[in-house]
Design a protein around this motif. Sequence first.
Motif, PDB file in Angstrom:
ATOM      1  N   CYS A  54       0.848  -1.199   0.000  1.00 38.28           N
ATOM      2  CA  CYS A  54       0.000   0.000   0.000  1.00 38.28           C
ATOM      3  C   CYS A  54       0.880   1.244   0.000  1.00 38.28           C
ATOM      4  O   CYS A  54       0.689   2.153  -0.808  1.00 38.28           O
ATOM      5  N   ARG A  55       1.815   1.274   0.897  1.00 43.88           N
ATOM      6  CA  ARG A  55       2.712   2.428   1.056  1.00 43.88           C
ATOM      7  C   ARG A  55       3.471   2.686  -0.242  1.00 43.88           C
ATOM      8  O   ARG A  55       3.587   3.822  -0.707  1.00 43.88           O
ATOM      9  N   ASN A  61       3.653  -3.470  -6.074  1.00 44.62           N
ATOM     10  CA  ASN A  61       4.494  -2.342  -5.668  1.00 44.62           C
ATOM     11  C   ASN A  61       5.738  -2.809  -4.919  1.00 44.62           C
ATOM     12  O   ASN A  61       6.830  -2.257  -5.101  1.00 44.62           O
ATOM     13  N   ALA A  63      -4.899   5.591   8.279  1.00 43.02           N
ATOM     14  CA  ALA A  63      -4.318   6.713   7.526  1.00 43.02           C
ATOM     15  C   ALA A  63      -3.163   7.347   8.317  1.00 43.02           C
ATOM     16  O   ALA A  63      -2.245   7.924   7.744  1.00 43.02           O
ATOM     17  N   ASP A  89      10.542  10.024  -1.492  1.00 42.62           N
ATOM     18  CA  ASP A  89      10.972   9.945  -2.895  1.00 42.62           C
ATOM     19  C   ASP A  89      12.371   9.378  -3.098  1.00 42.62           C
ATOM     20  O   ASP A  89      12.748   9.044  -4.215  1.00 42.62           O
ATOM     21  N   GLY A 139       2.658   1.992  -3.131  1.00 42.54           N
ATOM     22  CA  GLY A 139       1.768   2.452  -4.198  1.00 42.54           C
ATOM     23  C   GLY A 139       1.654   3.964  -4.178  1.00 42.54           C
ATOM     24  O   GLY A 139       1.330   4.593  -5.195  1.00 42.54           O
ATOM     25  N   GLU A 140       1.928   4.575  -2.998  1.00 46.94           N
ATOM     26  CA  GLU A 140       1.809   6.043  -2.866  1.00 46.94           C
ATOM     27  C   GLU A 140       3.166   6.705  -2.840  1.00 46.94           C
ATOM     28  O   GLU A 140       3.266   7.920  -2.958  1.00 46.94           O
ATOM     29  N   SER A 141       4.216   5.941  -2.586  1.00 46.99           N
ATOM     30  CA  SER A 141       5.533   6.529  -2.351  1.00 46.99           C
ATOM     31  C   SER A 141       6.577   5.685  -3.059  1.00 46.99           C
ATOM     32  O   SER A 141       6.511   4.455  -3.013  1.00 46.99           O
ATOM     33  N   LYS A 142       7.522   6.344  -3.709  1.00 42.63           N
ATOM     34  CA  LYS A 142       8.493   5.596  -4.515  1.00 42.63           C
ATOM     35  C   LYS A 142       9.329   4.650  -3.651  1.00 42.63           C
ATOM     36  O   LYS A 142       9.582   3.499  -4.034  1.00 42.63           O
TER      37      LYS A 142
END
Lengths: 185, 210
Positions: free
Chosen positions: A119-120, A159, B47, A130, A122-125
Amino acid sequence: MAKGQHKSPDFLKLQPFGQVPAFQDELTTVFESRAICKYICNKFPEKGNQTLMGGGDGGLLSRTSVDQWLEAEGQSFIPPSSALVFQLAFVPMFGFKQDPAAIEQNEAKLANVLDVYDCRLGESKFLAGDDFTLADMAHLPNGHILVSKNEDLFMSRKNVGRWWEEISARPAWKKVVEMQNAPQG
Amino acid sequence: MAIKLHGQPWSNNTVRAMTVLNEKGLDYVLCPVDLRSGGHKKPEFLALNPFGQIPVFQDGDGSVFESRAITRYVATRYKETGTDLLSASSAALETWLQVEGSQFNPPMFRIIFELGIKPLIGMSTNMSVVENESDKIGKVLDVYEAHLAKNKYLAGDEFTLADLNHMPEIYILSKSAKFDLIDSRPHLKAWWEDISARPAWKKTAVSLPF
């Protein structure tokens, strides 16, 4: 270690818990692998990869993100992954019998952790943001063995798979793998 | 925005964060997370911490999970406020911070979870886990004992984050039948008596349910 050198009085002076690694430079001795990594980063801020501990434009929050994901590695990834590495790589090497229940339990625990990573990532490279940092790097040793024994764990997660291929392709890591594979002299 | 700490006062990891906030004299609001009703698995909480664990720290600048990342953040962000908790050489501080997390905490947590936390959350203690882990931690504590014979605090001459990060678990242990693990080792005992006499710690301890 096969000859108990890690428990010898001389080694215990460097590392009182009798474990590897221990690091020495002209100033001091450091043990605990993550402490060694941080010490080296602090000592050589201008050399090589300068974003391993975060910082830079991201400031304190970027460093904290590295700390946070490095803690997650130590507290959540390491227990099940080390148990699996022990069962899948070391137990056969020493000629003992694997424990299927331990393998199943730890694969399930690790799967939960890798779902969070997926999950992580998928949002962060990379885990902390970054840039490639110590937080990603810390996963290479156990990850390398796990992927060689059961690549599905990592590669079945889109991911995590992408992240793993990227971090394990880094030249510095490839150099470590070469050293591991070189004949012991 | 006021500092918010999401957690529970019976959680050793939450207490770690409370300890650093009190050492720094910072006001904060403890926002209880109801684990029994699955509050930690709800989307709003995930979150904040995708691992669904307490504590989570929030201030005006950002949100942090993992108690040791929280204590490091607070010690660094508020370095000039109250005691400087980072006043040691990089080698010694980084080493003993890691030793707590990887050598001391795993067996110690299992002991205090069984003896101190389970009774508070309606679960029953497994004494064979306690005995097993007490045997394991003996060797680790012997190393601490030898180290504290030569060092006033873990990272040198000053109280630092390396000492602070040990406090919740030792406190919970001190309320249990296994405190002899510390008490029987003179330098460990003296170190604990010193650090637990700190006014900021006393403020933390009185707010805890142990």
